[in-house]
Write an enzyme that holds these catalytic residues in place. Structure first.
Site, PDB file in Angstrom:
ATOM      1  N   ALA A  65       4.866 -12.464  -4.946  1.00  0.00           N
ATOM      2  CA  ALA A  65       3.443 -12.397  -4.905  1.00  0.00           C
ATOM      3  C   ALA A  65       3.200 -12.058  -3.378  1.00  0.00           C
ATOM      4  O   ALA A  65       3.894 -12.426  -2.641  1.00  0.00           O
ATOM      5  CB  ALA A  65       2.715 -13.977  -4.975  1.00  0.00           C
ATOM      6  N   GLY A 108       7.388 -13.689  -8.498  1.00  0.00           N
ATOM      7  CA  GLY A 108       6.472 -13.088  -9.136  1.00  0.00           C
ATOM      8  C   GLY A 108       7.013 -11.820  -9.604  1.00  0.00           C
ATOM      9  O   GLY A 108       6.671 -11.315 -10.896  1.00  0.00           O
ATOM     10  N   GLU A 111       9.215 -12.842 -12.589  1.00  0.00           N
ATOM     11  CA  GLU A 111       8.427 -13.124 -13.697  1.00  0.00           C
ATOM     12  C   GLU A 111       7.597 -11.989 -14.371  1.00  0.00           C
ATOM     13  O   GLU A 111       7.669 -11.999 -15.560  1.00  0.00           O
ATOM     14  CB  GLU A 111       7.340 -14.096 -13.043  1.00  0.00           C
ATOM     15  CG  GLU A 111       7.665 -15.551 -12.930  1.00  0.00           C
ATOM     16  CD  GLU A 111       6.971 -16.278 -11.973  1.00  0.00           C
ATOM     17  OE1 GLU A 111       6.702 -17.476 -12.198  1.00  0.00           O
ATOM     18  OE2 GLU A 111       6.112 -16.015 -11.106  1.00  0.00           O
ATOM     19  N   GLU A 131      10.381 -19.547  -4.961  1.00  0.00           N
ATOM     20  CA  GLU A 131       9.121 -20.264  -4.524  1.00  0.00           C
ATOM     21  C   GLU A 131       9.463 -21.618  -3.823  1.00  0.00           C
ATOM     22  O   GLU A 131       8.517 -22.087  -3.154  1.00  0.00           O
ATOM     23  CB  GLU A 131       8.078 -20.455  -5.765  1.00  0.00           C
ATOM     24  CG  GLU A 131       7.573 -19.103  -6.373  1.00  0.00           C
ATOM     25  CD  GLU A 131       8.487 -18.429  -7.181  1.00  0.00           C
ATOM     26  OE1 GLU A 131       8.015 -17.498  -8.044  1.00  0.00           O
ATOM     27  OE2 GLU A 131       9.652 -18.703  -7.457  1.00  0.00           O
TER      28      GLU A 131
END
Length: 257
Positions: A65, A108, A111, A131
């Protein structure tokens, strides 16, 4: 026209979507995820698109992210994050989705890769969920999909330490189906997409649905779904065409009917 993506239509029936934020290692912003969702919605409704390949750059598939954007959001902003709708579009996408991963696929980005049905990785690829180093945890399916892909022990190690794994480790763990030389990653992913695009569309869709269902249901329920899908396909024109083509020793001409 998307600003953070490049979209190419590659015959027959394949879309190639390339993330294009090289200055930020393709970090995932609200805008990028929204544009990606729009392109997948367009591919979903396009009868001429039979498979989609997502890739990034040579250095990074997506490095997570966008931290600067994340820092600007307060708790209310996180709870009302518009990116959640974009992630849901990825989850609901019913056509075959292939990720061609070179470089970093972190947070992300990992993911995003795990939303794909097939992951092809370059030798230099690195997969991770870092994270925990920011005092948070994966929030776009990272804990759930990762455990199903690599098992409890590896998932725990990746999430709780934040340390990435190599492409070869990812392949051994079941996260990645193939590892290639980095310069051939996209080419190999497109080759697989082309192969899938030549198959009967209804059979591909129902086979994908049955395989995904196997991940979150019991065996008996999965077998019932499989039998139902098999029976439905037995009444299609594509099934008849496939059998005739085999008997006549020619390529089938599937129509999606």
């Amino acid at each position: 026209m998307p600003l953070t993506l490049a979209v190419e239509f590659i015959e027959p029936g394949v879309r190639l979507i390339t993330l294009q934020r090289p200055q930020a290692l393709n970090a995932l912003t609200t805008q990028l995820l929204g544009e990606l969702a729009d392109e997948l919605n367009a591919a979903q409704s396009d009868h001429n698109t039979h498979a989609v390949v997502i890739t990034g750059s040579a250095k990074a598939f997506a490095a997570g992210a966008d931290i600067n954007e994340m820092a600007e959001r307060n708790l209310v902003g996180i709870l009302d994050d518009p990116r959640q709708a974009s992630w849901q579009t990825l989850t609901r996408f019913s056509k075959p989705l292939i990720a061609a991963v070179n470089g970093f696929a972190l947070g992300g980005g990992c993911e995003l890769a795990m939303h794909a049905d097939i992951i092809i990785a370059g030798e230099d690829a690195r997969f991770g969920q870092p994270e925990i180093n920011l005092g948070i945890m994966p929030g776009a399916g990272g804990t759930q999909r990762l455990l199903r892909a690599v098992g409890k022990s590896m998932a725990m190690q990746m999430v709780l330490t934040g340390e990435p794994i190599s492409a070869r480790q990812a392949q051994r763990s079941g996260l990645v189906s193939e590892v290639t030389q980095p310069e051939f990653t996209v080419e190999r992913a497109l080759h697989i997409a082309h192969s899938i695009a030549t198959k009967a569309p209804l059979a591909v869709r129902l086979a994908k649905e049955a395989l995904l269902k196997a991940m979150d249901t019991d065996l008996a329920s999965g077998l019932r779904l499989e039998r139902h899908a098999f029976t439905l396909l037995a009444g299609t024109r594509d099934r008849d065409e496939g059998i005739r083509a085999f008997q006549e020793k020619r390529r089938p001409a599937f129509t999606g009917e």
